[in-house]
Design an enzyme around this catalytic site. Sequence first.
Site, PDB file in Angstrom:
ATOM      1  N   ASP A  40       0.843  -1.195   0.000  1.00 33.60           N
ATOM      2  CA  ASP A  40       0.000   0.000   0.000  1.00 33.60           C
ATOM      3  C   ASP A  40       0.883   1.252   0.000  1.00 33.60           C
ATOM      4  O   ASP A  40       1.628   1.483   0.948  1.00 33.60           O
ATOM      5  CB  ASP A  40      -0.899  -0.026   1.245  1.00 33.60           C
ATOM      6  CG  ASP A  40      -2.064   0.927   1.141  1.00 33.60           C
ATOM      7  OD1 ASP A  40      -2.008   1.872   0.325  1.00 33.60           O
ATOM      8  OD2 ASP A  40      -3.040   0.739   1.883  1.00 33.60           O
ATOM      9  N   ASP A  41       0.800   2.031  -1.052  1.00 37.59           N
ATOM     10  CA  ASP A  41       1.581   3.273  -1.181  1.00 37.59           C
ATOM     11  C   ASP A  41       3.086   3.023  -1.329  1.00 37.59           C
ATOM     12  O   ASP A  41       3.897   3.834  -0.911  1.00 37.59           O
ATOM     13  CB  ASP A  41       1.396   4.213   0.031  1.00 37.59           C
ATOM     14  CG  ASP A  41       0.032   4.851   0.094  1.00 37.59           C
ATOM     15  OD1 ASP A  41      -0.851   4.474  -0.693  1.00 37.59           O
ATOM     16  OD2 ASP A  41      -0.142   5.758   0.939  1.00 37.59           O
ATOM     17  N   CYS A  74      -5.505   4.675  -3.415  1.00 35.73           N
ATOM     18  CA  CYS A  74      -5.829   3.321  -2.960  1.00 35.73           C
ATOM     19  C   CYS A  74      -7.065   2.713  -3.618  1.00 35.73           C
ATOM     20  O   CYS A  74      -6.983   1.707  -4.331  1.00 35.73           O
ATOM     21  CB  CYS A  74      -6.025   3.315  -1.448  1.00 35.73           C
ATOM     22  SG  CYS A  74      -4.641   4.003  -0.514  1.00 35.73           S
ATOM     23  N   ASP A 308      -0.291  -0.540  -4.877  1.00 28.79           N
ATOM     24  CA  ASP A 308      -1.533   0.066  -5.389  1.00 28.79           C
ATOM     25  C   ASP A 308      -1.329   1.465  -5.933  1.00 28.79           C
ATOM     26  O   ASP A 308      -2.089   1.917  -6.782  1.00 28.79           O
ATOM     27  CB  ASP A 308      -2.641   0.023  -4.319  1.00 28.79           C
ATOM     28  CG  ASP A 308      -2.358   0.933  -3.126  1.00 28.79           C
ATOM     29  OD1 ASP A 308      -1.195   1.336  -2.917  1.00 28.79           O
ATOM     30  OD2 ASP A 308      -3.325   1.233  -2.384  1.00 28.79           O
ATOM     31  N   ASN A 309      -0.331   2.169  -5.418  1.00 34.66           N
ATOM     32  CA  ASN A 309       0.006   3.493  -5.956  1.00 34.66           C
ATOM     33  C   ASN A 309       1.378   3.883  -5.435  1.00 34.66           C
ATOM     34  O   ASN A 309       1.879   3.274  -4.492  1.00 34.66           O
ATOM     35  CB  ASN A 309      -1.022   4.579  -5.570  1.00 34.66           C
ATOM     36  CG  ASN A 309      -1.258   4.695  -4.071  1.00 34.66           C
ATOM     37  OD1 ASN A 309      -2.230   4.179  -3.548  1.00 34.66           O
ATOM     38  ND2 ASN A 309      -0.339   5.351  -3.378  1.00 34.66           N
TER      39      ASN A 309
HETATM   40 CA   LIG Z   1      -2.476   3.141  -1.466  1.00 35.69          CA
END
Ligand SMILES: [Ca+2]
Length: 509
Positions: A40-41, A74, A308-309
């Site tokens: 995540d991130d 997200c 996700d990003n």
């Molecule tokens: Ca994210």
Amino acid sequence: MRKKIIIAVIALALTAGGIFTVTHTRLLKASPNIVIILTDDMDNALLPYMEQTNRLIGAQGATFSNYFIPTPLCCPSRTSTLRGQYSHNTDILENTPGFARFFKLGEEENALPVWLSEAGYKTALFGKYLNNYPVNAGRNYVPPGWTDWAAFLSNKDEGDFYYNYIMNEDGALVEHGQAPEDYSTDVIRARSLAFIEQRAEDDAPFFLFVSVYAPHGPSTPAPRHLNVYNDLTYPQSPSFNEADLSDKPQVIRALSETGDEFDEGDANTIFRSRVRSVQAVDELVADLVHTLEQNGQLNNTYIFFMSDNGFHLGEHKIPSGKGTPYEEDIRVPLMVRGPGIEAGRQVTQMSANIDIAPTIADIVGIRTPDFVDGRSLVPCLTGKTPDERKALLIEFGYKFESSLLDAQTISFGGLTESSLKDPETDNILADVEGGNFRGIRAQDFVYVEYQNGEIEFYDLQADPYQLENLAGGLSQETLEALHTHLAALMTCSGGECRALEENFNLSIK
Ligand SMILES: [Ca+2]
Ligand SMILES: [Ca+2]
């Protein structure tokens, strides 16, 4: 100092659709297992600090150097991954209302876990599902298609998912506290390893979606990693605290708040926490690979490692966050290993999260619905593809009526859940009036239109750090060509998107 930009405008083929045929290239065995490890991130700057992941996945398979998240946030990213669609087609363009909207639109009924479940797969998700899960669905709700489920419940008071969180575990709510054994990455690891061991006992293939919260802020490391990398400093790129922001749109300059330099010490502190927090993920990856091997599954399993990003941390003087069209946010790691994929393969073709679902469908040998915008990456994995995709759409924010788009009226109505608040919505352009954007990420440049009419154009070969916005030097003919193609991409769907990506013939000379 404005460089004159010359763009080759070759006949644009804007009519499309119906010409794309899905190739069902079977890689090797029937019904292989599929594992996704989603961080995540996580931006590319963290990858060098995941030694086991690089060695056990990247070096054993394919590494994608041009993998993008068209809507770098997200919930839009995760829904695009599950459906194989651009965000304007999932209609999830921000984190809020997020899950509530995905659920309301019924999109879960026809998504990757459902396809795999119908193909006989056991399917598990452990960790973070979607922002605002399970708002409007009920606290015991398990989405369709999943046979094994343990997902964080949105918890707006506590704010993060490292400790003190509640999980829906196969329909039952389980509270996790703040003991060392409650550390979420380790909880997810234990569930994942147990699932593999259980599944190895029968013949059914499995799909395991391991969705860790790290390195998302506050980037809490596992107790055993609190004091590692103490001397690490953030690898500042030339755009860190960009000296001259006069070329940047007002919406970007507003993100730097005071216009003061982003504190170098803060960047180092945040980066250290982020690196520390992915150490438990690196251990998870190693344990997962070893457990697959010990249970005789490794040779019949595809493992995807991805994020996700991305994340920016002082580039262009913007404090830490995501949701901008810059490279730090839209470009993330993707590594894939599995049978038939040559070890050490480097894939340079443009790829995106919208490709993940059709790629897995292709590997498994199931047909995807016509609504899928992405394409199978199997030809990239096996080294059998030309550079077909010339560009990707990037898009952010529900409301978009650029002043450039006189002929277009785009409506994203029906947002009844707008009272929801999401603590994860940090430092994204939606907070800035006029900051929503649509753009084209081409192979050698990026073109962005903001809602307030501001535009950006970067020559990514001459200026990979995006220091000089050249939009002002574009000819009217070039602007019109870019704008026309963007207008087509931002409303495309299915095969039409793929044709537009392939027929994009603008490039810097
Ligand atoms: Ca994210
Ligand atoms: Ca500049």
